[in-house]
Design a protein around this motif. Sequence first.
Motif, short mmCIF file in Angstrom:
data_model
loop_
_atom_site.label_atom_id
_atom_site.label_comp_id
_atom_site.label_asym_id
_atom_site.label_seq_id
_atom_site.Cartn_x
_atom_site.Cartn_y
_atom_site.Cartn_z
N ASN A 58 -30.51 -32.06 -13.94
CA ASN A 58 -29.90 -32.87 -12.87
C ASN A 58 -29.19 -32.01 -11.81
OD1 ASN A 58 -30.67 -35.30 -14.22
ND2 ASN A 58 -28.88 -35.06 -15.57
N SER A 59 -29.64 -30.76 -11.68
CA SER A 59 -29.07 -29.89 -10.63
C SER A 59 -29.35 -30.47 -9.25
CB SER A 59 -29.68 -28.49 -10.74
OG SER A 59 -29.35 -27.73 -9.59
N LYS A 60 -28.41 -30.29 -8.34
CA LYS A 60 -28.57 -30.78 -6.97
C LYS A 60 -28.97 -29.65 -6.02
CE LYS A 60 -25.25 -34.55 -7.58
NZ LYS A 60 -23.98 -35.17 -7.11
N CYS A 61 -29.37 -28.52 -6.55
CA CYS A 61 -29.74 -27.37 -5.72
C CYS A 61 -30.94 -27.73 -4.84
CB CYS A 61 -30.09 -26.16 -6.58
SG CYS A 61 -30.47 -24.68 -5.61
N LYS A 62 -30.81 -27.47 -3.55
CA LYS A 62 -31.89 -27.76 -2.60
C LYS A 62 -32.68 -26.50 -2.23
CE LYS A 62 -29.50 -31.73 -0.58
NZ LYS A 62 -28.95 -32.34 0.65
N GLY A 63 -32.36 -25.43 -2.93
CA GLY A 63 -33.07 -24.18 -2.66
C GLY A 63 -34.49 -24.21 -3.20
N ASN A 64 -35.25 -23.21 -2.81
CA ASN A 64 -36.62 -23.07 -3.30
C ASN A 64 -36.91 -21.59 -3.51
OD1 ASN A 64 -37.14 -22.00 -0.71
ND2 ASN A 64 -37.63 -24.04 0.07
N VAL A 65 -38.12 -21.28 -3.86
CA VAL A 65 -38.49 -19.89 -4.12
C VAL A 65 -38.22 -19.02 -2.91
CG1 VAL A 65 -40.43 -18.37 -4.62
CG2 VAL A 65 -40.22 -20.53 -5.83
N GLU A 66 -38.48 -19.56 -1.72
CA GLU A 66 -38.31 -18.77 -0.49
C GLU A 66 -36.84 -18.44 -0.22
OE1 GLU A 66 -39.64 -18.88 4.22
OE2 GLU A 66 -40.46 -20.33 2.80
N THR A 67 -35.97 -19.46 -0.31
CA THR A 67 -34.55 -19.19 -0.06
C THR A 67 -33.96 -18.29 -1.15
OG1 THR A 67 -33.96 -21.26 -1.19
CG2 THR A 67 -34.19 -21.33 1.21
N TYR A 68 -34.48 -18.46 -2.36
CA TYR A 68 -34.00 -17.66 -3.49
C TYR A 68 -34.30 -16.17 -3.29
CZ TYR A 68 -34.20 -15.68 -8.24
OH TYR A 68 -34.05 -14.89 -9.35
N ILE A 69 -35.55 -15.83 -2.95
CA ILE A 69 -35.91 -14.42 -2.77
C ILE A 69 -35.21 -13.84 -1.54
CG2 ILE A 69 -38.02 -14.89 -1.45
CD1 ILE A 69 -37.51 -12.05 -4.01
N HIS A 70 -34.90 -14.70 -0.56
CA HIS A 70 -34.18 -14.23 0.63
C HIS A 70 -32.77 -13.77 0.28
CE1 HIS A 70 -37.11 -15.68 3.71
NE2 HIS A 70 -36.51 -14.74 4.41
N TRP A 71 -32.06 -14.60 -0.47
CA TRP A 71 -30.67 -14.21 -0.75
C TRP A 71 -30.60 -13.05 -1.73
CZ3 TRP A 71 -28.99 -14.47 -5.69
CH2 TRP A 71 -29.28 -15.55 -6.51
N ILE A 72 -31.58 -12.97 -2.64
CA ILE A 72 -31.62 -11.80 -3.53
C ILE A 72 -31.85 -10.53 -2.72
CG2 ILE A 72 -32.98 -10.64 -5.32
CD1 ILE A 72 -33.36 -13.23 -6.70
N THR A 73 -32.77 -10.61 -1.77
CA THR A 73 -33.10 -9.44 -0.94
C THR A 73 -31.86 -8.96 -0.18
OG1 THR A 73 -35.41 -10.10 -0.66
CG2 THR A 73 -34.49 -8.64 1.01
N LYS A 74 -31.11 -9.92 0.38
CA LYS A 74 -29.90 -9.54 1.13
C LYS A 74 -28.86 -8.90 0.22
CE LYS A 74 -29.99 -13.65 3.22
NZ LYS A 74 -29.67 -14.81 4.06
N GLU A 75 -28.74 -9.40 -0.99
CA GLU A 75 -27.79 -8.82 -1.94
C GLU A 75 -28.24 -7.42 -2.40
OE1 GLU A 75 -24.78 -9.83 -2.89
OE2 GLU A 75 -25.03 -11.44 -1.41
N VAL A 76 -29.54 -7.25 -2.63
CA VAL A 76 -30.06 -5.94 -3.04
C VAL A 76 -29.81 -4.91 -1.96
CG1 VAL A 76 -32.17 -4.63 -3.56
CG2 VAL A 76 -31.78 -6.85 -4.65
N PHE A 77 -29.97 -5.31 -0.70
CA PHE A 77 -29.78 -4.38 0.41
C PHE A 77 -28.35 -3.83 0.45
CE2 PHE A 77 -33.80 -4.87 2.66
CZ PHE A 77 -33.88 -3.65 3.31
N LYS A 78 -27.39 -4.61 -0.04
CA LYS A 78 -25.99 -4.15 -0.03
C LYS A 78 -25.80 -2.93 -0.93
CE LYS A 78 -24.13 -8.77 0.95
NZ LYS A 78 -23.32 -9.89 0.42
N GLU A 79 -26.74 -2.70 -1.84
CA GLU A 79 -26.63 -1.59 -2.78
C GLU A 79 -27.56 -0.43 -2.43
OE1 GLU A 79 -27.29 -3.11 -6.69
OE2 GLU A 79 -25.76 -4.69 -6.51
#
Length: 306
Positions: A58-79
């Motif tokens: 019953n999660s209300k998350c509206k994200g998808n595979v595309e938004t998920y890989i985007h935010w991971i990519t941005k976080e990885v870049f910080k390192e």
Amino acid sequence: MSKNYIKYPIAFHKQSEKLIGISDVTDENKTELICLECKENFVAVRKHQTPHFKHKPNSKCKGNVETYIHWITKEVFKEIKEIELPEIFIHNLTENQREKFNNQVNLLIKHNVPENLQIKFRKNLKKNISESGIFQIEKIETEKEYKTTIGNVRIDIVITINNQEVFIEPFFSNQIDDFKRRKLILLERPTLAIDLLTFIDRFDYQYNLENLKDYLISKKGKNWISNRERKIEKYRLEYINYVSEEIKRQHNDFKLNNLKLKKITELESEINVLEKKIRPTKDKIWKLKHEISEIKNELGIRDYEF
């Protein structure tokens, strides 16, 4: 691509503010792992053939595979501390840059390369105007907004190299549209697009932090969207010098080619002279054959061919 792909192999750890792969989950940190899209806690499914994270029922998350890989990519870049920037190819230039570039190269070839060799010469020239290289990253910012004369634009990742900003735009299924491209060109910043779909296809969603980091550091999947006009001008002049050096290097080949062309002209001229000399004889032979054929027809003699 597998139907049973793993959508969430990586989560965000709230306390440390770092990404954590499913293989690094422990009993101590598993309750602090969230989805950055919805900020809900992830459930770590560790006892599975392919361990992964998933949302609670019953999660209300509206994200998808595309938004998920985007935010991971941005976080990885910080390192990331360094990055390999790819070559700039001729096809990466804007229409105006490419037209100016091709006009000058074509003019140089037209005046210095034999006509029958121009297509081959042009085909063998290198297609890149700069080389790839590994650069140290001095600063990284995400979701930074800029103003242009045709509207604001938000840049996913901004890295600083040698005190100069480089824009990075990861994309999954939707590449940068023409309107955003125009804004990026106006900002006069080198802009790279990173193809995340190619990365996902390669690992079939069963990737880890190390896989993704290696991909983002390397020049794989990167493509220049725009570059500074001053830098392109510098590379254009260097490329013109390169073409000039190639012309000099192949000078003897061009000279030999011209000698052969001259020889062909001489031989063709000699053939023409000989043909003029034998033409009356050939005409007389044709008339005699025609006369023989007419007499045979009158006599009812037929020539058979087997």
